[in-house]
Design a protein around this motif. Structure first.
Motif, PDB file in Angstrom:
ATOM      1  N   HIS A 140      29.248  60.485  48.818  1.00  0.00           N
ATOM      2  CA  HIS A 140      27.915  60.835  48.339  1.00  0.00           C
ATOM      3  C   HIS A 140      27.927  60.968  46.820  1.00  0.00           C
ATOM      4  O   HIS A 140      28.744  61.699  46.255  1.00  0.00           O
ATOM      5  N   GLN A 297      29.884  49.194  56.802  1.00  0.00           N
ATOM      6  CA  GLN A 297      28.514  48.968  57.271  1.00  0.00           C
ATOM      7  C   GLN A 297      28.354  47.553  57.801  1.00  0.00           C
ATOM      8  O   GLN A 297      27.743  47.338  58.845  1.00  0.00           O
ATOM      9  N   GLY A 305      21.644  49.618  56.078  1.00  0.00           N
ATOM     10  CA  GLY A 305      22.249  50.845  55.568  1.00  0.00           C
ATOM     11  C   GLY A 305      21.947  51.110  54.109  1.00  0.00           C
ATOM     12  O   GLY A 305      22.794  51.640  53.390  1.00  0.00           O
ATOM     13  N   SER A 307      21.064  52.725  50.674  1.00  0.00           N
ATOM     14  CA  SER A 307      21.363  54.104  50.274  1.00  0.00           C
ATOM     15  C   SER A 307      20.674  54.548  48.990  1.00  0.00           C
ATOM     16  O   SER A 307      20.730  55.728  48.646  1.00  0.00           O
ATOM     17  N   ARG A 316      22.112  48.908  49.170  1.00  0.00           N
ATOM     18  CA  ARG A 316      23.281  49.717  49.517  1.00  0.00           C
ATOM     19  C   ARG A 316      24.300  49.568  48.384  1.00  0.00           C
ATOM     20  O   ARG A 316      25.075  48.620  48.344  1.00  0.00           O
ATOM     21  N   TRP A 331      27.016  54.679  59.245  1.00  0.00           N
ATOM     22  CA  TRP A 331      25.630  55.122  59.238  1.00  0.00           C
ATOM     23  C   TRP A 331      25.315  55.825  57.923  1.00  0.00           C
ATOM     24  O   TRP A 331      26.211  56.195  57.160  1.00  0.00           O
ATOM     25  N   THR A 332      24.015  56.010  57.649  1.00  0.00           N
ATOM     26  CA  THR A 332      23.578  56.804  56.504  1.00  0.00           C
ATOM     27  C   THR A 332      23.217  58.191  56.998  1.00  0.00           C
ATOM     28  O   THR A 332      22.702  58.361  58.107  1.00  0.00           O
ATOM     29  N   HIS A 340      20.536  59.645  45.821  1.00  0.00           N
ATOM     30  CA  HIS A 340      21.237  58.721  46.709  1.00  0.00           C
ATOM     31  C   HIS A 340      21.297  59.325  48.105  1.00  0.00           C
ATOM     32  O   HIS A 340      21.285  60.559  48.257  1.00  0.00           O
ATOM     33  N   LEU A 341      21.398  58.476  49.113  1.00  0.00           N
ATOM     34  CA  LEU A 341      21.675  58.950  50.461  1.00  0.00           C
ATOM     35  C   LEU A 341      23.186  58.985  50.662  1.00  0.00           C
ATOM     36  O   LEU A 341      23.896  58.081  50.218  1.00  0.00           O
ATOM     37  N   VAL A 343      26.545  58.347  52.815  1.00  0.00           N
ATOM     38  CA  VAL A 343      26.885  57.377  53.860  1.00  0.00           C
ATOM     39  C   VAL A 343      28.199  57.804  54.508  1.00  0.00           C
ATOM     40  O   VAL A 343      29.040  58.445  53.873  1.00  0.00           O
TER      41      VAL A 343
END
Length: 352
Positions: A140, A297, A305, A307, A316, A331-332, A340-341, A343
């Motif tokens: 992250h 991914q 996916g 992000s 991503r 997965w996210t 940011h997401l 992952v």
């Protein structure tokens, strides 16, 4: 009151209750017939829509030959490759124009970009996630301006990851992350602006020189129950899209080459890369890394996916890449206070 039923003529000339869905099918057939009636006998359906057809062919060529688009003009090739999947959005738009123009030529031309897009990205649409695995990892970019570092740390730890990488750590926020993650992860190390937290012992911890002048990458050996795995955490330099300069990514590209060299020289056969690479798997400028490692991914994820950005993910750029281990699912994670997401992925360390 007697219940009135829809009736329709049967094949033998009688009548009876209309079956569910039959009325909708009849309406659809009638509508399709009316639309096609406007096309039949019209010799101009082959002459209309030539511009739409040309745009469809151009779209197909851009997707098919994206690797040949030169980077010397504002890194145009890398810019297109970063958002390459989104070119598929133009297919339905051109389809609508072809129907409005009633152009058979345009409709036929649209088959080509549709096939090219499916060939490039069709494999990412389905769900390739599986079960099992020995190790769960997560990464992250927590954002230097994160207003809730403690909450972000707890959110990432809640994923159940055995090993967590964090990027864009500030000096003032590091103690907050250390405190929030201490109960879950016994071992950790922070090098510059990146850090690695693990349930299992760390050894061989060192900064990785990615030619920046300050530390934004590190390496450590994680001694998992299935044996040692080399872990890399990296935050490659940011890229910018400027009107005059185009896609400015020279420093990122230089750092990617240095990171790729370090990973290739690592004596361990099992390696995992976690981090924000500021680029996608399609970007040729990351070849030094992507040519020797698999995307978790791409191998075991569901969908693209994306992000970043967290508010409306379009690419991503946060990656989990592996070599010598087998991804089983990717997965996210839910959005945190970062832009940011996070992952995550689960991998099998005990390879055949």
């Amino acid at each position: 009151m007697a219940q009135q039923a829809y009736v329709t003529e049967t094949d033998n000339g009688g009548s009876g209750p209309e079956r569910p869905g039959a009325r909708r099918r009849r309406l659809f057939v009638r509508l399709a017939g009316r639309l096609s009636a406007g096309w039949r006998g019209d010799p101009r359906i082959w002459r209309r829509g030539l511009v739409v057809a040309a745009l469809a062919l151009l779209l197909a060529l851009v997707m098919l030959l994206h690797a040949r688009i030169p980077n010397r003009f504002g890194n145009l090739g890398s810019l297109i490759e970063t958002f390459l999947p989104w070119l598929g959005v133009f297919v339905p738009l051109l389809l609508l124009l072809a129907v409005v123009r009633r152009s058979a030529t345009a409709l036929i031309a649209l088959v080509l970009p549709a096939v090219v897009w499916l060939n490039l990205f069709g494999g990412l649409i389905g769900d390739k996630t599986g079960g099992g695995g020995d190790l769960t990892v997560a990464t992250h970019n927590v954002n230097a301006d994160n207003a809730d570092p403690s909450g972000t740390a707890h959110d990432v730890a809640a994923s159940g990851a055995d090993v967590v990488a964090l990027e864009e750590l500030t000096e003032s926020a590091v103690p907050v992350y250390e405190k929030a993650l201490a109960a879950t992860y016994r071992y950790h190390s922070v090098q510059g602006t990146v850090g690695l937290w693990s349930r299992y012992p760390l050894s061989g911890v060192a900064a990785v020189d990615i030619k920046l002048g300050w530390v934004r990458a590190m390496r450590a050996t994680v001694t998992t129950p299935e044996g040692p795995v080399g872990f890399y955490v990296a935050h490659l330099p940011s890229v910018r899209v400027k009107l005059q300069a185009g896609f400015t990514a020279r420093q990122r590209d230089k750092s990617a080459d240095a990171l790729g060299e370090a990973i290739a020289a690592d004596p361990l056969s099992r390696k995992v890369l976690l981090g924000d690479l500021n680029g996608t798997m399609n970007d040729r400028s990351l070849n030094a890394v992507t040519s020797q490692m698999r995307s978790a991914q791409g191998a075991a994820g569901s969908g693209f996916g994306f992000s970043w950005p967290a508010s409306f993910p379009m690419a991503r750029i946060d990656q989990i890449m592996v070599t010598g281990v087998e991804p089983v699912t990717s997965w996210t994670l839910p959005r945190t206070a970062s832009d940011h997401l996070p992952v995550a992925a689960r991998v099998t360390v005990t390879t055949p």
